[in-house]
Design an enzyme around this catalytic site. Structure first.
Site, mmCIF file in Angstrom:
data_model
loop_
_atom_site.group_PDB
_atom_site.id
_atom_site.type_symbol
_atom_site.label_atom_id
_atom_site.label_comp_id
_atom_site.label_asym_id
_atom_site.label_seq_id
_atom_site.Cartn_x
_atom_site.Cartn_y
_atom_site.Cartn_z
ATOM 1 N N LYS A 79 0.850 -1.201 0.000
ATOM 2 C CA LYS A 79 0.000 0.000 0.000
ATOM 3 C C LYS A 79 0.879 1.243 0.000
ATOM 4 O O LYS A 79 1.880 1.301 0.728
ATOM 5 C CB LYS A 79 -0.897 -0.019 1.238
ATOM 6 C CG LYS A 79 -1.906 1.120 1.303
ATOM 7 C CD LYS A 79 -2.782 1.004 2.547
ATOM 8 C CE LYS A 79 -3.837 2.082 2.623
ATOM 9 N NZ LYS A 79 -4.667 1.995 3.848
ATOM 10 N N SER A 154 -9.639 1.823 2.972
ATOM 11 C CA SER A 154 -8.824 2.613 2.072
ATOM 12 C C SER A 154 -7.782 1.821 1.294
ATOM 13 O O SER A 154 -7.255 2.310 0.304
ATOM 14 C CB SER A 154 -8.122 3.714 2.860
ATOM 15 O OG SER A 154 -7.189 3.140 3.771
ATOM 16 N N SER A 178 -9.665 -0.426 7.165
ATOM 17 C CA SER A 178 -9.086 -0.327 5.821
ATOM 18 C C SER A 178 -8.382 -1.558 5.291
ATOM 19 O O SER A 178 -8.022 -1.584 4.113
ATOM 20 C CB SER A 178 -8.115 0.847 5.756
ATOM 21 O OG SER A 178 -8.838 2.025 5.590
HETATM 22 N N1 GLN Z 1 -13.016 4.071 6.411
HETATM 23 C C1 GLN Z 1 -12.402 4.553 7.613
HETATM 24 C C2 GLN Z 1 -12.070 6.011 7.451
HETATM 25 O O1 GLN Z 1 -12.408 6.549 6.463
HETATM 26 C C3 GLN Z 1 -11.206 3.743 7.949
HETATM 27 C C4 GLN Z 1 -10.006 4.092 7.167
HETATM 28 C C5 GLN Z 1 -8.807 3.308 7.547
HETATM 29 O O2 GLN Z 1 -8.906 2.282 8.210
HETATM 30 N N2 GLN Z 1 -7.653 3.818 7.165
HETATM 31 O O3 GLN Z 1 -11.477 6.605 8.289
#
Ligand code: GLN
Length: 486
Positions: A79, A154, A178
């Protein structure tokens, strides 16, 4: 045989017997990327040359009979929020579009120490803020199972790359879901380790008290191998735990007799997709058929989890993202008239809309006069959420829930209404607030052919048990073997 479909442990076995060379493996995956990544758009940066060079090194070592670590020659994707020395690390943000870190994250150092092959960096929501990868400043990654659907986020690029066989396995990061949610959306396994299990050194910070790096893989055995490779104490991360790392693979016994599976009523909420709910109950039945028992547990503070997370996470983000000032790293605006304008325009032009929204929310929650009402209160509720889990784990060994209340959604479906997007994190967020390990594994498909994920949550530092249960489930089902129609 299609080499790109192999799991890590299958590749490892074939490399060891010299049935295949690391160069052949890496070439086959790179060829597939050339053919298919135009459709999937998982990668932000490819490092073909380095990858082939590394594969060549592994082949030379194999040729002289050097005993090699388990990940030697295995093609992996990372990532784009994890620092890679000399390789662009963008966080899918204009702010870091040309940032080349001068050092490797600890997890990268560990993979390199095992002679793993890094194929490139994967797309994500900007600074890991989002649940669909639509917040990337560069492009949208598509769900390999349905190209007009999001891959989740994400870490959508990493999940899509694994699902589409554009790498053997990948790393992502998980602050509120994420890793688990995109794993669920893409029909693969994704594990968020206990907070402190894996070093965050070199992970670009979003919310430091919640962030963890973890693996995406085609099966549980691979997940265990990759976790083993990256876990462990690191003096460079003061929050990393100084605890021994168990041999996770040896936990994969297939025996779950007597394991107590907690089912929280509080998670079977209104608004859950009926196909998701049905698949979860079927999965729980499968685990019971294997000898596990079902226990009722309560997580009564669940309704406050989203509000708590979006205060804690945005507060920490507003502080962490203060470093992008146009001076120290990243994007700087052109021809500012003075210093203040340089700061303002660099940040205005460098950050996308969701990142700005979070910085504003977080700054507000931390501001004098509101700190007690919002941030302090959120921290207190966070403690209550953690205690819910402590109490629940007196009754059970793992907690089973859906990973996401819905299957993957279409592009644009939730972008207009950020709150709708935030609500989709309901089942994953508490796990980060409590610092627990959680895994998502494939447990079925909707009638439309979209993947559904089962989440298993464990006690602190007990990744071994969730891996064991996940593996036993996997042995009894074949969801993980299905391939998207690319
Ligand atoms: N969807 C969550 C957010 O927007 C989690 C994102 C993540 O785990 N980086 O913060």
């Amino acid at each position: 045989m299609d080499l790109t479909q192999l799991t890590i442990h299958e590749m490892q076995a074939m490399l060891a017997t010299r049935e295949v060379s690391a160069t052949e493996l890496v070439r086959s995956v790179l060829d597939r990327i050339t053919r298919l990544d135009g459709q999937v758009a998982a990668y932000t940066t490819l490092t073909e040359e380095r990858a082939l060079e590394q594969a060549g090194t592994v082949d030379r070592l194999l040729a002289v009979g050097t005993p090699l670590p388990p990940l030697a020659g295995i093609p992996l994707a990372i990532k784009d929020v994890i620092c890679t020395k000399g390789v662009r690390t963008t966080c899918a943000s204009k702010m870091l579009e040309s940032y080349e870190p001068p050092y490797d994250a600890t997890v990268i150092r560990r993979l390199k120490a095992q002679e793993a092959v890094l194929l490139g960096k994967t797309n994500m929501d900007e600074f890991a803020m989002g649940s669909s990868t639509e917040n990337s400043s560069f492009f949208r990654t598509r769900n390999p199972w349905a190209l007009d659907h999001v891959p989740g986020g994400s870490s959508g690029g990493s999940a899509a790359a694994v699902a589409a066989d554009l790498c053997a396995a990948a790393l992502g990061s998980d602050t509120g879901g994420s890793i688990r949610q995109p794993a669920s959306f893409c029909g693969i396994a994704g594990l968020k380790p206990t907070y402190g299990r894996v070093s965050r050194y070199g992970l670009v910070a979003f919310a430091s008290s919640l962030d963890q790096i973890g693996p995406f893989a085609k099966d549980i055995h691979d997940c265990a191998m990759l976790l083993h490779a990256i876990a462990g104490h690191d003096p460079c991360d003061s929050t990393s735990a100084n605890l021994p790392v168990p041999d996770y693979s040896s936990a994969l016994t297939g025996d779950v007799r007597g394991v107590r599976i907690g089912i929280p009523d509080d998670y079977f909420i209104e608004g859950m997709d009926p196909e998701v709910e049905a698949a979860i109950w079927t999965a729980i039945r499968t685990l019971k058929d294997l000898g596990a028992t079902q226990e009722k547990v309560l997580l009564p503070h669940t309704p406050y989890a989203i509000a708590t997370y979006y205060i804690v996470a945005t507060a920490e983000a507003s502080s962490n993202l203060g470093r992008y000032d146009g001076v120290r790293y990243g994007y700087r605006t052109t021809r500012p008239t003075d210093l203040l304008e340089m700061y303002q325009r660099s940040r205005r032009e460098g950050f996308g809309p969701e990142v700005k929204r979070r910085i504003m929310l977080g700054t507000y929650a931390l501001s004098a006069g509101y700190y007690d009402a919002y941030y302090l209160k959120a921290q207190k509720v966070r403690t209550l959420i953690r205690r819910d889990f402590e109490r629940a784990f007196e009754q059970c060994d793992v907690i089973a829930t859906p990973t996401s209340p819905t299957p993957p959604f279409k592009f644009g479906e939730k972008t207009e209404d950020p709150l709708q997007m935030y609500l989709s994190d309901i089942f994953t967020i508490s796990v980060n607030l409590a610092g627990l390990p959680g895994i998502s594994i494939p447990c079925g498909f909707t009638k439309a052919g979209l993947p559904i994920g089962l989440q298993l949550i464990g006690k602190p530092f007990d990744e071994a048990t969730i891996l064991k249960v996940a593996h036993a489930y996997e042995q009894a089902t074949d969801w993980h073997r299905r391939k998207p129609p690319l």
